[in-house]
Design a protein around this motif. Structure first.
Motif, PDB file in Angstrom:
ATOM      1  N   ALA A  79      -0.169  -1.400   3.171  1.00  0.00           N
ATOM      2  CA  ALA A  79      -1.446  -1.601   3.854  1.00  0.00           C
ATOM      3  C   ALA A  79      -2.220  -0.286   3.852  1.00  0.00           C
ATOM      4  CB  ALA A  79      -1.240  -2.081   5.284  1.00  0.00           C
ATOM      5  N   ASP A 105      -7.814  -4.623   4.431  1.00  0.00           N
ATOM      6  CA  ASP A 105      -6.676  -3.913   3.859  1.00  0.00           C
ATOM      7  C   ASP A 105      -6.975  -3.656   2.388  1.00  0.00           C
ATOM      8  OD1 ASP A 105      -4.252  -3.001   2.868  1.00  0.00           O
ATOM      9  OD2 ASP A 105      -3.311  -4.993   2.918  1.00  0.00           O
ATOM     10  N   ASN A 154      -2.658  -6.244  -0.401  1.00  0.00           N
ATOM     11  CA  ASN A 154      -1.607  -7.084   0.175  1.00  0.00           C
ATOM     12  C   ASN A 154      -2.122  -8.043   1.250  1.00  0.00           C
ATOM     13  OD1 ASN A 154       0.723  -6.120  -1.289  1.00  0.00           O
ATOM     14  ND2 ASN A 154       0.483  -4.198  -0.172  1.00  0.00           N
ATOM     15  N   ASN A 206      -3.194  -7.602   4.216  1.00  0.00           N
ATOM     16  CA  ASN A 206      -2.857  -7.347   5.612  1.00  0.00           C
ATOM     17  C   ASN A 206      -4.123  -6.931   6.363  1.00  0.00           C
ATOM     18  OD1 ASN A 206       0.018  -7.828   5.624  1.00  0.00           O
ATOM     19  ND2 ASN A 206       0.203  -5.993   4.347  1.00  0.00           N
ATOM     20  N   VAL A 252      -3.228  -6.994  13.384  1.00  0.00           N
ATOM     21  CA  VAL A 252      -2.884  -7.480  12.051  1.00  0.00           C
ATOM     22  C   VAL A 252      -1.752  -8.498  12.203  1.00  0.00           C
ATOM     23  CG1 VAL A 252      -2.040  -6.855   9.760  1.00  0.00           C
ATOM     24  CG2 VAL A 252      -3.554  -5.286  11.005  1.00  0.00           C
ATOM     25  N   ASP A 309       1.502 -10.846  11.502  1.00  0.00           N
ATOM     26  CA  ASP A 309       2.795 -10.518  10.917  1.00  0.00           C
ATOM     27  C   ASP A 309       2.839 -10.935   9.446  1.00  0.00           C
ATOM     28  OD1 ASP A 309       5.362  -9.565  10.806  1.00  0.00           O
ATOM     29  OD2 ASP A 309       6.269 -11.416  11.529  1.00  0.00           O
ATOM     30  N   SER A 310       3.522 -10.129   8.658  1.00  0.00           N
ATOM     31  CA  SER A 310       3.660 -10.386   7.230  1.00  0.00           C
ATOM     32  C   SER A 310       4.974  -9.791   6.758  1.00  0.00           C
ATOM     33  CB  SER A 310       2.494  -9.753   6.459  1.00  0.00           C
ATOM     34  OG  SER A 310       2.768  -9.693   5.075  1.00  0.00           O
ATOM     35  N   LEU A 361       5.155  -6.172   5.726  1.00  0.00           N
ATOM     36  CA  LEU A 361       5.195  -5.139   6.759  1.00  0.00           C
ATOM     37  C   LEU A 361       6.589  -4.955   7.344  1.00  0.00           C
ATOM     38  CD1 LEU A 361       1.902  -6.075   8.637  1.00  0.00           C
ATOM     39  CD2 LEU A 361       2.237  -4.270   6.932  1.00  0.00           C
ATOM     40  N   LYS A 391       4.287  -1.780  15.155  1.00  0.00           N
ATOM     41  CA  LYS A 391       4.622  -3.144  14.756  1.00  0.00           C
ATOM     42  C   LYS A 391       5.622  -3.674  15.766  1.00  0.00           C
ATOM     43  CE  LYS A 391       6.379  -6.105  11.050  1.00  0.00           C
ATOM     44  NZ  LYS A 391       7.487  -6.731  11.815  1.00  0.00           N
TER      45      LYS A 391
END
Length: 208
Positions: free
Chosen positions: A54, A67, A71, A73, A104, A106-107, A110, A134
């Motif tokens: 990111a 981002d 990706n 994000n 942001v 959740d992914s 990350l 995070k």
């Protein structure tokens, strides 16, 4: 020829010393002055940054934060935030310190474990502030970069003891801050200088 053309340096390298060759295919030309400015991607543009999950330049004019890593994000600005504020490179966001933040979703990209770097440019006169985290709201459940009550930089992994800097960066000046983890040691850097480290043998969790 006499036409004006822009010379653009790679926007991944915004600091350092540059030597540029300028060639004119038409006729001999004497250059009295050459100038350039940094370019940062906007409006969904991406930039080549291998291994980045990111990149947020925070130079938007509204509440959708792009981002630039590709990706997806992307984030949403929430609460008290001022846009288009003068920053180290072009413009940035100014948070009110009360309820302003960027969220942001959740992914899996990350979910960083054994190798990670978090870095940011910050300017603040207030200690005890989060920079990036995070995890659940208000928690440092996975990994985080923050300032402690003395304004020192801290790198959190899970709920383990944090790597901690030695000097306050809450001095109303711009600072480049970074936290790294290589699977064994967490480290914090201020303006490119290592200020603290701590051994960790537990990787960040990936479900926070």
């Amino acid at each position: 020829n006499n036409s004006a053309k822009a010379i653009q340096l790679a926007y991944m390298n915004l600091t350092g010393t540059y030597t540029s060759g300028v060639y004119d295919a038409g006729e001999d030309t004497v250059w009295d002055n050459i100038s350039w400015s940094e370019f940062l991607p906007t409006d969904g543009e991406t930039e080549p940054a291998p291994n980045a999950v990111a990149i947020w330049h925070l130079n938007e004019q509204g509440g959708y934060i792009m981002d630039s890593s590709g990706n997806l994000n992307n984030g949403t600005a929430i609460g008290g935030i001022a846009y288009d504020v003068n920053a180290t490179f072009n413009t940035g966001l100014q948070f009110d310190g009360v309820g302003g933040y960027v969220e942001v979703l959740d992914s899996s990209s990350l979910d960083l474990t054994n190798n990670l770097t978090i870095q940011a440019w910050i300017k603040t006169s207030t200690a005890n502030r989060g920079i990036l985290s995070k995890g659940a709201s208000g928690a440092y459940g996975d990994y985080a970069l923050a300032l402690d009550t003395s304004g020192r930089l801290k790198m959190f992994l899970r709920n383990l003891p944090a790597a901690t800097g030695t000097t306050s960066v809450a001095d109303n000046n711009w600072h480049h801050v970074a936290g790294t983890y290589d699977g064994a040691t967490a480290r914090v850097y201020v303006d490119g200088v290592l200020q603290g480290s701590i051994a960790h043998n537990q990787a960040p969790v990936t479900n926070a």
